[in-house]
Scaffold this active site. Structure first.
Site, PDB file in Angstrom:
ATOM      1  N   ASP A 161       0.808  -0.887  -0.186  1.00 55.86           N
ATOM      2  CA  ASP A 161      -0.327   0.133   0.298  1.00 55.86           C
ATOM      3  C   ASP A 161       0.861   1.227   0.045  1.00 55.86           C
ATOM      4  OD1 ASP A 161      -2.135   1.726   0.561  1.00 55.86           O
ATOM      5  OD2 ASP A 161      -1.765   2.040   2.627  1.00 55.86           O
TER       6      ASP A 161
ATOM      7  N   ASP B 289       0.085   4.861   0.770  1.00 51.21           N
ATOM      8  CA  ASP B 289       0.398   5.940   2.315  1.00 51.21           C
ATOM      9  C   ASP B 289      -0.171   5.665   3.069  1.00 51.21           C
ATOM     10  OD1 ASP B 289      -0.998   8.344   3.441  1.00 51.21           O
ATOM     11  OD2 ASP B 289      -3.078   7.847   2.982  1.00 51.21           O
TER      12      ASP B 289
ATOM     13  N   GLY C  45      -7.214   4.785   3.700  1.00 48.81           N
ATOM     14  CA  GLY C  45      -7.548   3.619   2.814  1.00 48.81           C
ATOM     15  C   GLY C  45      -8.534   3.880   2.015  1.00 48.81           C
TER      16      GLY C  45
ATOM     17  N   ARG D 160     -10.852   8.803  -3.066  1.00 52.27           N
ATOM     18  CA  ARG D 160     -11.760  10.192  -2.341  1.00 52.27           C
ATOM     19  C   ARG D 160     -13.456  10.364  -2.119  1.00 52.27           C
ATOM     20  NH1 ARG D 160      -9.293  12.926  -7.624  1.00 52.27           N
ATOM     21  NH2 ARG D 160      -7.604  12.119  -6.595  1.00 52.27           N
TER      22      ARG D 160
ATOM     23  N   ALA E 224      -4.766   2.666  -3.398  1.00 57.53           N
ATOM     24  CA  ALA E 224      -6.090   3.637  -3.769  1.00 57.53           C
ATOM     25  C   ALA E 224      -6.250   4.737  -4.379  1.00 57.53           C
ATOM     26  CB  ALA E 224      -7.183   3.429  -2.038  1.00 57.53           C
ATOM     27  N   SER E 225      -4.833   5.919  -4.002  1.00 62.55           N
ATOM     28  CA  SER E 225      -5.548   6.525  -4.690  1.00 62.55           C
ATOM     29  C   SER E 225      -4.306   7.262  -5.890  1.00 62.55           C
ATOM     30  CB  SER E 225      -3.780   7.458  -3.807  1.00 62.55           C
ATOM     31  OG  SER E 225      -3.674   8.821  -4.156  1.00 62.55           O
TER      32      SER E 225
ATOM     33  N   ASN F  14      -3.398   9.714  -6.970  1.00 61.04           N
ATOM     34  CA  ASN F  14      -1.624   9.800  -7.061  1.00 61.04           C
ATOM     35  C   ASN F  14      -0.932   9.589  -7.351  1.00 61.04           C
ATOM     36  OD1 ASN F  14      -3.209  13.316  -7.253  1.00 61.04           O
ATOM     37  ND2 ASN F  14      -4.150  12.533  -5.605  1.00 61.04           N
TER      38      ASN F  14
END
Ligand code: B16
Ligand code: MG
Length: 220
Positions: free
Chosen positions: A9, A11, A46, A49, A115-116, A118
């Site tokens: 993962d 972040d 997690g 957005r 999940a991002s 970015n």
């Protein structure tokens, strides 16, 4: 169990971007007159957005229409990108680089499962994009954690069986996603919170290849 790949993962595992998510969401919440605290921010770890926005709107008891929600999420992401564009390699969490290097030298494949949306920008800013054999993130999956899609996608990109993957995750939804994918999960954080992970460590500085191979030997 034979470990062929490790999926990380982003972040909270490789970098600490939670503080930037908080600053950007807080700026939006302040503008909307919603009292959003650091404690509330824990719930956003997690999750996607739009789900994060829904949680904040729920706290403020607001019900904007979908167009306005998209406007809010876009504004938050603009501010978030301003913060992450200034990230440097110093922000890679302790132990990550050494562990990933050990894995690569041992021919264990490495991927990101985040999940991002970015993710590419963050990996590029901190200078580790080239370390990974695959990157599965919010741009190439539809269903958010705890759905297993992001980790299954990473395994597929690596050409590895899900049962031969180990996931490193800091969020409850992420641990669940790994389990739903049929993968072993090592939690990063508190064992009181990540109760479903097979093992919980404080950070990747507590992990190395020898420990991983011991885990592999002990799990049949
Ligand atoms: P973005 P991870 C997650 O990253 C964050 O933990 C979560 O707080 C955030 O809402 C989500 O990414 C989406 O991020 O707005 O950049 O697309 O922990 O799955 O690496
Ligand atoms: Mg995380």
């Amino acid at each position: 169990m034979h470990i062929s790949a490790c999926i990380f993962d982003l972040d909270g595992v490789l970098v600490d971007t939670a503080k930037y998510h908080f600053l950007a969401w807080k700026r939006l919440a302040d503008q909307l007159g919603i009292n959003f605290t650091e404690e509330d921010n824990e719930q956003l770890k997690g999750v996607s957005r739009m789900t994060s926005l829904d949680i904040i709107l729920e706290i403020g008891n607001r019900k904007p229409d979908d167009n306005l929600k998209l406007e809010y999420a876009t504004l938050k992401n603009k501010w978030y990108k301003e913060y992450i564009s200034k990230m440097t390699p110093d922000e890679i969490l302790p132990g990550c680089l050494m562990f990933i290097e050990e894995l690569r030298n041992a021919n264990i494949r490495v991927a990101v499962g985040s999940a991002s949306k970015n993710t590419p920008m963050i990996l590029e800013r901190v200078g580790i994009l080239n370390l990974f054999d695959a990157v599965a993130d919010g741009n190439n999956v539809k269903k958010a954690k705890p759905d297993p899609e992001v980790f299954l996608k990473a395994a597929e990109m690596l050409g590895v069986n899900p049962g031969n993957c180990v996931v490193f995750e800091d969020a409850v939804a992420g641990v669940q996603a790994a389990i739903n994918a049929g993968m072993m999960c090592i939690g990063i954080g508190s064992p009181k919170i990540l109760t479903d992970a097979q093992l919980v460590i404080k950070g990747l500085n507590e992990m190395n290849l020898t420990k991983l191979l011991t885990i592999e030997k002990n799990i049949c």
